[in-house]
Design a protein around this motif. Sequence first.
Motif, PDB file in Angstrom:
ATOM      1  N   LEU A   1       0.815  -1.216   0.000  1.00  0.00           N
ATOM      2  CA  LEU A   1       0.000   0.000   0.000  1.00  0.00           C
ATOM      3  C   LEU A   1       0.846   1.264   0.000  1.00  0.00           C
ATOM      4  O   LEU A   1       0.315   2.366  -0.210  1.00  0.00           O
ATOM      5  N   TYR A   2       2.135   1.119   0.245  1.00  0.00           N
ATOM      6  CA  TYR A   2       3.028   2.276   0.375  1.00  0.00           C
ATOM      7  C   TYR A   2       4.264   2.125  -0.507  1.00  0.00           C
ATOM      8  O   TYR A   2       5.340   2.621  -0.172  1.00  0.00           O
ATOM      9  N   CYS A   3       4.080   1.445  -1.634  1.00  0.00           N
ATOM     10  CA  CYS A   3       5.228   1.178  -2.521  1.00  0.00           C
ATOM     11  C   CYS A   3       5.946   2.449  -2.945  1.00  0.00           C
ATOM     12  O   CYS A   3       7.181   2.514  -2.938  1.00  0.00           O
ATOM     13  N   GLY A   4       5.169   3.454  -3.322  1.00  0.00           N
ATOM     14  CA  GLY A   4       5.780   4.692  -3.792  1.00  0.00           C
ATOM     15  C   GLY A   4       6.589   5.386  -2.720  1.00  0.00           C
ATOM     16  O   GLY A   4       7.705   5.867  -2.975  1.00  0.00           O
ATOM     17  N   GLU A   5       6.064   5.437  -1.507  1.00  0.00           N
ATOM     18  CA  GLU A   5       6.787   6.085  -0.408  1.00  0.00           C
ATOM     19  C   GLU A   5       8.032   5.303  -0.025  1.00  0.00           C
ATOM     20  O   GLU A   5       9.083   5.888   0.261  1.00  0.00           O
TER      21      GLU A   5
END
Length: 465
Positions: free
Chosen positions: A311-315
Amino acid sequence: MNSKPAVYSRVVIAGERSGCGKTTVSLAIMNALSRKGVRVQGFKTGPDYLDTSHYEARTGTKGRNIDLWMTSPRHCLEIFLRNAADAQISVIEGVMGLYDGSRPDNKASTAHTAKFLSAPVILILTCDGGAQTTAATALGLKMFDEEVNIAGFVLNGATSKESAEVIASVVTGKTAIPYLGFMPLDDRIALTSRHLGLSHAFEEPPHADKLSSEVEIASKSLDLERIEKIAISAPPLFPPDCGDPLYPFVPEPQSVRLAVARDKAFSFYYEDALEILSLCGCEIAPFSPLSEERLPAGADAVFIGGGFPELYCGELEGNVPMRDDLRNFAFGGGTVYAECGGMMYLGAGLTDLNGRRFDMCGALEADFEMRPRLQAIGYREVIAATDAGFFRVGDREKGHEFHYSTLSDGHAGDFFNITTSAGGASRGGMAFRNTVASYIHLNFLSSGIIKRIPARLKAVAEDGI
């Protein structure tokens, strides 16, 4: 511990099946009793990080797990008594349906746990069926094992007080189980869920309005006084013998610093395991792979639990300094242990359900892909096949597996010899220098290894062994 019996008021909240509202009712009871000034301790039956995360907001104490498959009966009792000691009432939320547990013997089911703790059971029944069928379900659950003390029932999902009372009168008439009230359908207390279950409270802390609504609804719709009396009716418990306790009698000086990833992406940890590590010599140093650029200063080892990195791949990808620091720590021989989502973060990349690939730490030569369907679930027992990190060849530990991702090349590694609760055998887990990672969430309370981990971490940090 001494052998004198002690009084611990307690009650188990059990369901007719999964998804019937055990958590909704459990949280409402914990919250409402706490608001009345009752000291409440929440427990969860089985391997669960999500439900327990919501207990603290209602009770002020961290939720704990009772798992009779992963932990010995004596140690389960030790965990319960230690954490329930300061509570006036312990609320133990069940798992799945009342009699559902590990395959093939249903060990660690809610019923097994209730009998083990000599705890009365409050049964949660849904209002989505007819009154006669609901009564038949309750009667079957009561008669299936008459050693399970079903002391009352709650109807969940009622459209009105009147409709609940119609169903309740039939259930009570057919079963003689006391009616303790209902929980209405109400969006104000609805719980957010996703593919792994409930949203973790770390990500979505309950709003004050929701907490107030829970108390308001529970106070109006549940017979809280009778629920308290049921909990108080539980018989005294005898503490286990003093041999080989999980918790040390005297805390060890903290001589090794263990960095533990704790943020919205990584939050799956057993509180008792972390507490025991601390008492045995680990200084627990939380850090965030999402928001911090470096590992905690002076870290001797790193533990990255499961969670929701997908859910937080980009961050996670965007925090290049942290990825570099963690990779360099692992490549330099530092001890890194990662489970499930933590292993995905250590890999080279993670591809989401939209087919977009994100760079991860690159500490492991592995790529991971999210899948729309569950890939594995169930209890596991592992045996280390070689030395790495704080593991020594032959170390045996229990845990569980539950994930939606796969390795892109399909090879899960061979560090652990793995046995399922049903007897199936496989290999899995990766090891590189002192880095160990696998899909299995280890309990670390099923053997004595947890008390040896701090000394092993210190030896690796000092001598590289």
